[in-house]
Design an enzyme around this catalytic site. Sequence first.
Site, PDB file in Angstrom:
ATOM      1  N   CYS A 123       9.128  31.598  22.278  1.00 14.72           N
ATOM      2  CA  CYS A 123      10.147  31.650  23.335  1.00 14.72           C
ATOM      3  C   CYS A 123       9.665  32.675  24.362  1.00 14.72           C
ATOM      4  CB  CYS A 123      11.519  32.001  22.760  1.00 14.72           C
ATOM      5  SG  CYS A 123      11.575  33.592  21.927  1.00 14.72           S
ATOM      6  N   THR A 124      10.539  33.118  25.255  1.00 15.40           N
ATOM      7  CA  THR A 124      10.100  33.979  26.359  1.00 15.40           C
ATOM      8  C   THR A 124       9.619  35.343  25.875  1.00 15.40           C
ATOM      9  OG1 THR A 124      11.845  32.918  27.623  1.00 15.40           O
ATOM     10  CG2 THR A 124      10.747  34.796  28.651  1.00 15.40           C
TER      11      THR A 124
END
Length: 414
Positions: A267-268
């Site tokens: 994810c980020t």
Amino acid sequence: MSVGLVRGSQVRVSLNRLRSRGSAAFFSPPGLLPPTRTLGLLHHVRLPFASAWSTPLGLPFPQGRLANFRGLTTETPSSSPSVENPYQTYSFYTFVNLPPERVVHLQRQIRRHLHEELRVKGRIYLATEGINGQVACPVSNVDQLRSYLLGYPEFQTLVLNEATEHSESFLKLIVTIRNQLVRDEVPPSQCDIAQQPEYLSPAEWHAELAEADPERLTLLDMRNNYESAIGHFKHATLPDAATFAAEVPMMRDLVRGKEKEPVYMYCTGGIRCSKAGAILKSEGFQNVRMLRGGITAYGRYIRETGLPSLYLGRNFTFDERLGEPISPDVLGECYQCSTPHEHYTNCVGKACNTLFIQCPTCAQTYHNTCGDTRCLDYVQNPPDPTNREPTRWNHIERVDPTVVKIRIQNNIRQ
Ligand SMILES: [Zn+2]
Ligand SMILES: [Zn+2]
């Protein structure tokens, strides 16, 4: 930088940015501010309009006039970032089981120490599942901040990550208690947050993915659909979900029967995978592997090593930039004309504010709106400023570009 001048708290944000950067461009309705107005006078300007205006792309403001304040030097309040002691932005999180009374105690202690001793600003969330924060800290106090947080026995695994974007918009420190750090709608009894996945460094992640057989690889993008629309890892599965809570059941479907196989996820910044990984581990998955520090850390690794990126396109970010480039590939497309494009924008229709991808041609054609007749009408016939602002007409449309696209196509057909 282009910002809209608005009433109330956002005026303070604008002025704060102006102080720290020394220059800014303001869009203002005609006749409001003469271009030569100094900042000193600006403090005393009463704003005779009610609407908040801003154009993320910095495009000319409709029927407006640009007032320039370049090269201004202003006195800097002692609590604001200065040249001698600038602020540095950090994010951090760790998942750990905390009893409710401990959460309340930590909230008081952390708020007092960070505010009074270290002059930290930003947002910190505490929950019975851990801590998550995004803060701006004076550079001279960063070591103290790190040792203070790591001084808590519960936060031994906490990592302070330097942000790529240095936000200057924090006005104060807010420490809030939440039910969950990442909302997932999984009952606490079904997820043991202590069962964390395997954390791979960007180098380990790159090496393992480079050697993996794409046919047998299970690689999940744990972000929302509008984030993966402009960039993702090669061979990744991109669940079409607008929220993390909606993505969890999709994740379960995608990995069913793979309890013993490696399941990769990213994810980020890592926080969503720390949660999703714990959910899978609690459900019997033995080999869940996540990217430590997320795409942000991977992007830094690629820039430093010069290796060919396995991540294509942009990394969506939740700040003013709405994304940073990782590789030159353009994966997104304009939601109005479908030409390849990678930049997100918000519809300038005040009550709409839909997030969507728009190419410069369509931005001009649709006057920086999503194309909805109500938004076009709003821009071409601005409402009477003495009236109350309209309420949002649909919250879901703001975060789901697919809905926007469908709606826009319907409009075009009409
Ligand atoms: Zn277009
Ligand atoms: Zn709109």
